[in-house]
Each structure stands twice: as structure tokens, then as C-alpha cells.
Design a protein around this motif. Structure first.
Motif, PDB file in Angstrom:
ATOM      1  N   CYS A   1      95.326  37.383  12.402  1.00  0.00           N
ATOM      2  CA  CYS A   1      95.136  38.543  13.461  1.00  0.00           C
ATOM      3  C   CYS A   1      95.019  39.340  12.900  1.00  0.00           C
ATOM      4  O   CYS A   1      95.682  40.099  12.020  1.00  0.00           O
TER       5      CYS A   1
ATOM      6  N   GLU B   1      95.264  42.077  14.869  1.00  0.00           N
ATOM      7  CA  GLU B   1      95.488  43.072  16.258  1.00  0.00           C
ATOM      8  C   GLU B   1      97.395  43.125  15.425  1.00  0.00           C
ATOM      9  O   GLU B   1      97.641  44.096  15.136  1.00  0.00           O
ATOM     10  N   CYS B   2      98.014  41.999  14.882  1.00  0.00           N
ATOM     11  CA  CYS B   2      98.843  41.656  13.895  1.00  0.00           C
ATOM     12  C   CYS B   2      99.664  40.582  13.219  1.00  0.00           C
ATOM     13  O   CYS B   2     100.570  41.576  12.807  1.00  0.00           O
TER      14      CYS B   2
ATOM     15  N   CYS C   1      96.062  33.856  18.016  1.00  0.00           N
ATOM     16  CA  CYS C   1      97.351  34.722  17.539  1.00  0.00           C
ATOM     17  C   CYS C   1      98.440  33.990  18.152  1.00  0.00           C
ATOM     18  O   CYS C   1      98.612  33.984  19.260  1.00  0.00           O
TER      19      CYS C   1
ATOM     20  N   CYS D   1     100.631  37.089  18.799  1.00  0.00           N
ATOM     21  CA  CYS D   1      99.643  38.309  20.217  1.00  0.00           C
ATOM     22  C   CYS D   1      99.434  37.910  21.241  1.00  0.00           C
ATOM     23  O   CYS D   1      99.654  38.510  22.617  1.00  0.00           O
TER      24      CYS D   1
END
Ligand SMILES: *Cc1c(COP(=O)(O)O)cnc(C)c1O
Ligand SMILES: [Zn+2]
Length: 398
Positions: free
Chosen positions: A20, A22-23, A4, A7
Motif C-alpha cells: 500500500c 498509503e500505509c 489494502c 487502511c
């Protein structure tokens, strides 16, 4: 490894992932092979000359010998503008645009992953290229196009190579949103440039420029910017060669947008790291008629980190530059491609590009992609009997 860009979260190379988890940010493939540049010299001039830098299984490569495109010194135009000008002619790729570089890697990845259907949204060239490479790999291909806004040559290619062509009552940004949703449901493997493997192929433009210049970086690389994948890819390419020790300088990345579709330019003008999407993008250069560029974050980093520039040009400036390049240097390109030349002209005139700079303009697609615009820009041929006297009156103007 896929990483990513925001992040740093990491994903495996064989995971089907576009953003991503996560983000939500976009991803990039990590690539730092240990190789000497001497291995390239005896190889055929295609983008696979640099295969060590391509993150795919080399036994599965799907190629039409893309890349290795002409790198043409434009002395006349360069002297007029006061720069040392080279043009990288991407219209000479198999389907007539640089998209082939990305699709060669992207379809190779699709073969590795064993998917049966690939798809994209497109202003035209992505669909033309994907249709051809999908045919070669024996994959089903679905393309979404904005209704009435795709240049004739590109539409002909997508249809002729056997893609399922669907016309969307909306613009490119809406088509991309729709196809992305289908991809996330697992209905197809998405090959728009949000797919980081696309950019791995396109980074080879950066490799070739450096190689063409005798292992040197130009002062500046100028190109049209739509979805912003290509400027990000080329920056990645030149950095990989820099990190490998093949060059010791980097070019200033300079992105040109059409006045009616300029979210990247607006962000740079205001020193921002994010864009505000343009709601109803409009320009004659349909390949860059994009309001919400997917790779904006990468593109802005490329421009800021390279001490580069962003500029806009009007449709008239684009069409004039298209004709200028065709008539002073013999290089026929589609309107979006001419934005790079129009942008260079404006940047020289406003003093933002210095006299004497070594500049590479990337002309992204072939003139014949958009025959209607080309014909409309010219006077109709005179019609006359096949009579020598009548002909001679026309030729001599008497
Ligand atoms: C795709 C394309 C562009 C824009 O490239 P991005 O990576 O979307 O910025 C420019 N010109 C032509 C001819 C294209 O096909
Ligand atoms: Zn992230």
C-alpha cells in the motif's frame, strides 16, 4: 479492485503494486462474482474450473492444467489418530507443488500487463514453478536462491526450465528483500506471494476441498506455514465460497511451523496481531525456513477469525511424519509438507484437536523435490551378486 488489508486504500487491477502506498501494508484482490455453483460440475478438474473467481483476462490464461489434485482419504492414519483424515496432495501439480496454482494466475497477469521479465526469491518451489510458467509464456525469468539451502530437485527444475538462477550469500528473507528492491526499481515483475495475484490462484485449494467434500467445509484445515501466503489464500477461498452461499460453515485454519522458524506460532501464543521476525531461521524443511513471513498479517487474521490454531514441530517430528505418511498411506511428500501431519499428531496428542474431527491436511510438495533428505532417512540398499541363493538368503533372512 486491489485493496489494502489495513487502511482500505483502493488500487486498479492493472496497477503494478505490491504494498500500500498509503500505509505500507499488504494488498488483497477483491473478488465476488455472481455465479451459481452448478456451472462448475461439467468442467474439467483443474483450478480453472472456478474461473469466474479468478481476476484475470480469460483469453490470456497461461496454464499447465494445475489444480484438481488428489483428495485422498487416509483411513489407516486417521483411525490411528482418531480423526476423519483427508490429505490434499499438492505434489501432483505440474511442477510438484501448490505454487503452480499461484503462478498460473501470476504469469497470466504478467502477460496482461505486458512485462518482459519476471522474478522471485525462493526457498526452491516458487522458482521451480515460476521458471516453468515463464518458459510457457515466453518471459525472461530471474530467481534468487539462498546458497546451499535449496533442495536438489527444485534447483534442477529452475535451471532446466531456463531461468537465470542466482545464488545469494544469505537466507530467503535477505533474498526477498533484494528482489523486492529490484522490482520496485521496475527491473522485473515480482511473483513472490506478496503479489496478491499469487494468492488468487492458491485460494483454489480451498475451493477444491469444499467441492471434494460435496459442498461442505471440513472442521479443520492443517498446513505448513512459511511465508504465510498459502494459509491466507485458502482462508480467502473458503470465505468466497461461504459468501457465495455454497457452504454454510467455515474450517478452523491451523498453521504448523518448524520449531526453528516459528514467528507466526510465537505471535499466536502471545495473542499478538504482528510477528517478531526470527533472525536465523533453521529447519530441515527448507520450504518453510523463513523468519519474516510477508503475509503474516493475513495469516494471523485467518487463524484468529477461524478460531484456528498454530503449532510447532521439531525436525525429527517432521521426518518421522514424512516416513509415516509414505509407509502407511503411500503418499510421498517433501519434509515441509509433512509438518502438517506432524502437527496434527501433536495437536491430537495434546488434546487441542478433538477426536472425530473431519481434518484436511495439505501436503504441499512432492517427495522427489528433496531426494537427498529422503535417501539419508533410509538404510542403503544391500549390494549382492545376481545369484538366486544369495538373494534368497537375504529375502528369507536366513
Ligand atoms: C512454499 C511452500 C510452503 C510454504 O507456503 P507459504 O505460502 O510460504 O506459507 C510449504 N511447503 C512447500 C512444499 C512449499 O513449497
Ligand atoms: Zn494501506
Amino acid at each position: 479492485m486491489i485493496r489494502c488489508i489495513s487502511c482500505g486504500a483502493e488500487y486498479a487491477l492493472d496497477e503494478i503494486i505490491y504494498t500500500c502506498k498509503e500505509c505500507g501494508s499488504i494488498l488483497e484482490v477483491e473478488c465476488s462474482p455472481d455465479v451459481s455453483k452448478d456451472v462448475f460440475s461439467c468442467r474439467k478438474s483443474t483450478m480453472w474450473k472456478y474461473k469466474e473467481f479468478m481476476p484475470v483476462d480469460q483469453s490470456k490464461i497461461v496454464s499447465l492444467e494445475e489444480g484438481g489434485t488428489p483428495f485422498v482419504r487416509c483411513q489407516k492414519l486417521g483411525e490411528d489418530l482418531g480423526v476423519d483424515l483427508y490429505v490434499k496432495v499438492e505434489g501432483s501439480n505440474p511442477t510438484g507443488s501448490f505454487k503452480d496454482r499461484g503462478m498460473s494466475v501470476g504469469i497470466t497477469k504478467a502477460v496482461e500487463l505486458g512485462v518482459d521479465t519476471v522474478g522471485c526469491a525462493s526457498t526452491g518451489n516458487t522458482s521451480a514453478s515460476l521458471a516453468a510458467y515463464a518458459a510457457r509464456a515466453g518471459k525472461r525469468c530471474v530467481v534468487l536462491l539462498p546458497a546451499g539451502k535449496v533442495a536438489l530437485g527444485k534447483l534442477a527444475q529452475a535451471m532446466f526450465h531456463g531461468a537465470d538462477v542466482i545464488s545469494i550469500k544469505g537466507n530467503f528473507d535477505e533474498a526477498l528483500e533484494a528482489i523486492t528492491a529490484l522490482a520496485l526499481q521496475g527491473q522485473l515483475y515480482l511473483l513472490n506471494s506478496v503479489n496478491p495475484f499469487r494468492l488468487e490462484g492458491q485460494k483454489s485449494i480451498g475451493f477444491e476441498i469444499v467441492d471434494d467434500l460435496g459442498w461442505q467445509s471440513p472442521d479443520r484445515i492443517i498446513l505448513p506455514v512459511g511465508n504465510a501466503g498459502n494459509i491466507s489464500a485458502i482462508w480467502k477461498g473458503v470465505n468466497e465460497f461461504y459468501n457465495a452461499g455454497f457452504i454454510d460453515e467455515l474450517p478452523m485454519m491451523t498453521g504448523i511451523q518448524a520449531e526453528g522458524a516459528a514467528p507466526i506460532y510465537n505471535a499466536v501464543k502471545n495473542g499478538k496481531k504482528d510477528i517478531i521476525p526470527v533472525e536465523n531461521p533453521e529447519t530441515v524443511a527448507t520450504a518453510i525456513r523463513i523468519g519474516a513471513p510477508v503475509s503474516a498479517t493475513k495469516a494471523l487474521r485467518a487463524i484468529y477469525d477461524s478460531n484456528g490454531l498454530a503449532e510447532t514441530v521439531t525436525d525429527d517430528e517432521i521426518l518421522n511424519a514424512q516416513k509415516l505418511l509414505a509407509r502407511t498411506e503411500g503418499i510421498g511428500v517433501e519434509p515441509a509438507s509433512a509438518a502438517s501431519i506432524a502437527g496434527l499428531k501433536k495437536l491430537v496428542e495434546t488434546g487441542k484437536v478433538d477426536k472425530g474431527e473431519k481434518v484436511v491436511c495439505i501436503v504441499t510438495g512432492h517427495l522427489l523435490k528433496d531426494p537427498n533428505t529422503a535417501i539419508n532417512a533410509c538404510e542403503k540398499p544391500v549390494e549382492v551378486e545376481a545369484d538366486i541363493n544369495a538373494l534368497s538368503r537375504i529375502i528369507t533372512g536366513k
